[in-house]
Write a protein that holds these residues in place. Structure first.
Motif, PDB file in Angstrom:
ATOM      1  N   LYS A  82       0.964  -1.044  -0.023  1.00  0.00           N
ATOM      2  CA  LYS A  82      -0.035  -0.080   0.005  1.00  0.00           C
ATOM      3  C   LYS A  82       0.560   1.469   0.066  1.00  0.00           C
ATOM      4  N   ARG A  83       2.006   1.332   0.612  1.00  0.00           N
ATOM      5  CA  ARG A  83       2.984   2.302   0.726  1.00  0.00           C
ATOM      6  C   ARG A  83       3.427   2.472  -0.510  1.00  0.00           C
ATOM      7  N   GLN A  84       3.957   1.584  -1.372  1.00  0.00           N
ATOM      8  CA  GLN A  84       4.602   1.648  -2.470  1.00  0.00           C
ATOM      9  C   GLN A  84       3.554   2.095  -3.507  1.00  0.00           C
ATOM     10  N   ILE A  85       2.413   1.768  -3.730  1.00  0.00           N
ATOM     11  CA  ILE A  85       1.198   2.419  -4.510  1.00  0.00           C
ATOM     12  C   ILE A  85       0.986   3.608  -4.331  1.00  0.00           C
ATOM     13  N   ALA A  86       0.639   4.121  -3.010  1.00  0.00           N
ATOM     14  CA  ALA A  86       0.668   5.461  -2.533  1.00  0.00           C
ATOM     15  C   ALA A  86       1.607   6.342  -3.136  1.00  0.00           C
ATOM     16  N   GLU A  87       2.881   5.856  -2.938  1.00  0.00           N
ATOM     17  CA  GLU A  87       4.188   6.616  -3.415  1.00  0.00           C
ATOM     18  C   GLU A  87       4.123   6.751  -4.576  1.00  0.00           C
ATOM     19  N   ALA A  88       3.909   5.653  -5.521  1.00  0.00           N
ATOM     20  CA  ALA A  88       3.816   5.622  -7.206  1.00  0.00           C
ATOM     21  C   ALA A  88       2.567   6.665  -7.465  1.00  0.00           C
ATOM     22  N   GLU A  89       1.457   6.575  -6.972  1.00  0.00           N
ATOM     23  CA  GLU A  89       0.452   7.485  -7.026  1.00  0.00           C
ATOM     24  C   GLU A  89       0.839   8.849  -7.056  1.00  0.00           C
ATOM     25  N   LYS A  90       1.575   9.115  -5.670  1.00  0.00           N
ATOM     26  CA  LYS A  90       2.153  10.389  -5.527  1.00  0.00           C
ATOM     27  C   LYS A  90       2.884  11.052  -6.521  1.00  0.00           C
ATOM     28  N   ALA A  91       4.101  10.190  -6.952  1.00  0.00           N
ATOM     29  CA  ALA A  91       4.988  10.802  -8.054  1.00  0.00           C
ATOM     30  C   ALA A  91       4.089  10.800  -9.177  1.00  0.00           C
ATOM     31  N   ALA A  92       3.238  10.017  -9.745  1.00  0.00           N
ATOM     32  CA  ALA A  92       2.649  10.196 -10.762  1.00  0.00           C
ATOM     33  C   ALA A  92       1.685  11.733 -10.819  1.00  0.00           C
ATOM     34  N   ARG A  93       1.313  12.003  -9.592  1.00  0.00           N
ATOM     35  CA  ARG A  93       0.507  13.210  -9.842  1.00  0.00           C
ATOM     36  C   ARG A  93       1.251  14.248  -9.736  1.00  0.00           C
ATOM     37  N   ALA A  94       2.536  14.229  -9.219  1.00  0.00           N
ATOM     38  CA  ALA A  94       3.596  15.135  -9.365  1.00  0.00           C
ATOM     39  C   ALA A  94       3.956  15.322 -10.968  1.00  0.00           C
ATOM     40  N   GLN A  95       4.301  14.410 -11.302  1.00  0.00           N
ATOM     41  CA  GLN A  95       4.736  14.258 -12.747  1.00  0.00           C
ATOM     42  C   GLN A  95       3.447  14.860 -13.604  1.00  0.00           C
ATOM     43  N   ALA A  96       2.192  14.634 -13.375  1.00  0.00           N
ATOM     44  CA  ALA A  96       1.286  14.961 -14.326  1.00  0.00           C
ATOM     45  C   ALA A  96       1.111  16.577 -14.095  1.00  0.00           C
ATOM     46  N   LYS A  97       1.642  17.090 -12.643  1.00  0.00           N
ATOM     47  CA  LYS A  97       1.286  18.669 -12.529  1.00  0.00           C
ATOM     48  C   LYS A  97       2.450  19.220 -12.976  1.00  0.00           C
ATOM     49  N   GLU A  98       3.722  18.488 -13.225  1.00  0.00           N
ATOM     50  CA  GLU A  98       5.032  19.063 -13.540  1.00  0.00           C
ATOM     51  C   GLU A  98       4.786  19.247 -15.040  1.00  0.00           C
ATOM     52  N   GLN A  99       4.171  18.305 -15.777  1.00  0.00           N
ATOM     53  CA  GLN A  99       3.895  18.346 -17.323  1.00  0.00           C
ATOM     54  C   GLN A  99       2.958  19.485 -17.729  1.00  0.00           C
ATOM     55  N   ALA A 100       1.672  19.258 -16.723  1.00  0.00           N
ATOM     56  CA  ALA A 100       0.787  20.568 -16.984  1.00  0.00           C
ATOM     57  C   ALA A 100       1.500  21.809 -17.054  1.00  0.00           C
ATOM     58  N   GLN A 129       3.492  22.161 -20.096  1.00  0.00           N
ATOM     59  CA  GLN A 129       2.561  22.756 -21.400  1.00  0.00           C
ATOM     60  C   GLN A 129       1.968  24.248 -20.999  1.00  0.00           C
ATOM     61  N   ALA A 130       1.874  24.692 -20.016  1.00  0.00           N
ATOM     62  CA  ALA A 130       1.355  25.955 -19.813  1.00  0.00           C
ATOM     63  C   ALA A 130       2.248  26.891 -20.251  1.00  0.00           C
ATOM     64  N   ARG A 131       3.398  26.565 -19.955  1.00  0.00           N
ATOM     65  CA  ARG A 131       4.783  27.449 -20.289  1.00  0.00           C
ATOM     66  C   ARG A 131       4.939  27.716 -21.850  1.00  0.00           C
ATOM     67  N   ALA A 132       4.738  26.242 -22.450  1.00  0.00           N
ATOM     68  CA  ALA A 132       4.871  26.310 -23.711  1.00  0.00           C
ATOM     69  C   ALA A 132       3.671  27.024 -24.419  1.00  0.00           C
ATOM     70  N   GLU A 133       2.911  26.899 -24.010  1.00  0.00           N
ATOM     71  CA  GLU A 133       1.452  27.597 -24.735  1.00  0.00           C
ATOM     72  C   GLU A 133       1.779  29.169 -24.410  1.00  0.00           C
ATOM     73  N   SER A 134       2.082  29.786 -23.208  1.00  0.00           N
ATOM     74  CA  SER A 134       2.367  30.973 -22.965  1.00  0.00           C
ATOM     75  C   SER A 134       3.493  31.583 -23.936  1.00  0.00           C
ATOM     76  N   ALA A 135       4.721  30.707 -24.244  1.00  0.00           N
ATOM     77  CA  ALA A 135       5.468  31.192 -24.890  1.00  0.00           C
ATOM     78  C   ALA A 135       5.154  31.149 -26.326  1.00  0.00           C
ATOM     79  N   ALA A 136       4.471  30.305 -26.682  1.00  0.00           N
ATOM     80  CA  ALA A 136       3.812  30.143 -28.388  1.00  0.00           C
ATOM     81  C   ALA A 136       2.824  31.391 -28.320  1.00  0.00           C
ATOM     82  N   GLN A 137       2.050  31.848 -27.484  1.00  0.00           N
ATOM     83  CA  GLN A 137       1.166  32.914 -27.603  1.00  0.00           C
ATOM     84  C   GLN A 137       1.978  34.288 -27.741  1.00  0.00           C
TER      85      GLN A 137
END
Length: 263
Positions: A217-235, A238-246
């Motif tokens: 359960k700890r491993q799953i929770a850590e993996a989900e936390k890492a996935a959320r952090a990665q998704a947040k960083e990717q977002a 993407q926002a920075r890239a869109e802002s730069a393009a605009q």
């Protein structure tokens, strides 16, 4: 519970049972089961003629509020025993004391050797605490039990169960009386626990994972936390890239306007 909720469960879900004859009509025994869903503690007692006493975390008995009082009343009403999980070995010691008390009174003691619900439907390593120590201290037979498909009826976090038919397989009693009095030998405790888990695995057909469910359960929770952090960083990227393009498009527009001849 058997005449009200138990009868309703059997009528609504029609659980199938194999090996019911392996549960003694009287006398002490330990029911060691896999743990897939919160509903496991309802379906197993519902199909047996005898009362089964499980241990339950103390929080079920002490939670404040209306819901907490109703929960406490229910668990007390069906004879479940609160276990204080505070301290390094609090839960294990409390489980042993509770189990020995039930066995000495000639009852059926229900326990989940994994210590918690499986996070993904697989069978995890049994904890060599309550189960083995109660069995060796009392000489009571251990009856392996496999709950089938209960995690599909009520997955973790789901309140309303899905109507489908679960199963229960009850194995032949295991006799560990040859080890009686050796409940402080950690190698014997590990051997007894592993033997019980092997029988549960055969009954359930689950994939076995040789780590504790709490660690999984700890491993799953850590993996989900890492996935959320990665998704947040990717977002953010993407926002920075869109802002730069605009910004770049805006600058090109300004340049074109500046290049136009004056009227």
């Amino acid at each position: 519970m058997k005449f009200s909720l138990g009868s309703s469960l059997k009528l609504a879900f029609r659980p199938w049972v194999e090996g019911l004859e392996n549960v003694p009509a009287q006398g002490p025994a330990i029911l060691a089961s896999n743990h897939l869903s919160f509903s496991d503690s309802f379906f197993l007692p519902a199909v047996l003629d005898r009362k089964v006493t499980f241990i339950a975390k103390a929080e079920y008995f002490t939670t404040p509020g209306v819901k907490g009082r109703l929960t406490a009343a229910f668990f007390k009403g069906v004879g479940q025993l609160p276990v204080d999980r505070s301290g390094a070995r609090g839960a294990g010691e409390a489980a042993v004391r509770a189990g020995i008390e039930v066995i000495e009174q000639g009852g059926l003691f229900g326990i989940y050797p994994e210590g918690t619900r499986s996070p993904d439907g697989r069978l995890y390593r049994g904890k060599p605490g309550g189960l083995a120590r109660v069995a060796l201290a009392t000489g009571a037979p251990v009856i392996p039990v496999a709950m089938i498909d209960t995690e599909k009826i009520q997955p973790p976090g789901k309140v309303i169960p899905k109507l489908m038919r679960p199963g229960i397989r009850i194995g032949k009693p295991l006799d560990f009386s040859r080890y009686r009095g050796m409940e402080n030998d950690r190698f014997i405790l590990r051997s007894v626990t592993d033997e019980v888990m092997y029988e549960i695995m055969k009954l359930s057909g689950q994939e076995y994972v040789d780590i504790y469910a709490t660690a999984a359960k700890r491993q799953i929770a850590e993996a989900e936390k890492a996935a959320r952090a990665q998704a947040k960083e990717q977002a953010k990227e993407q926002a920075r890239a869109e802002s730069a393009a605009q910004g770049k498009a805006g600058r090109r527009g300004d340049d074109r306007r500046q290049d136009r001849p004056a009227a």
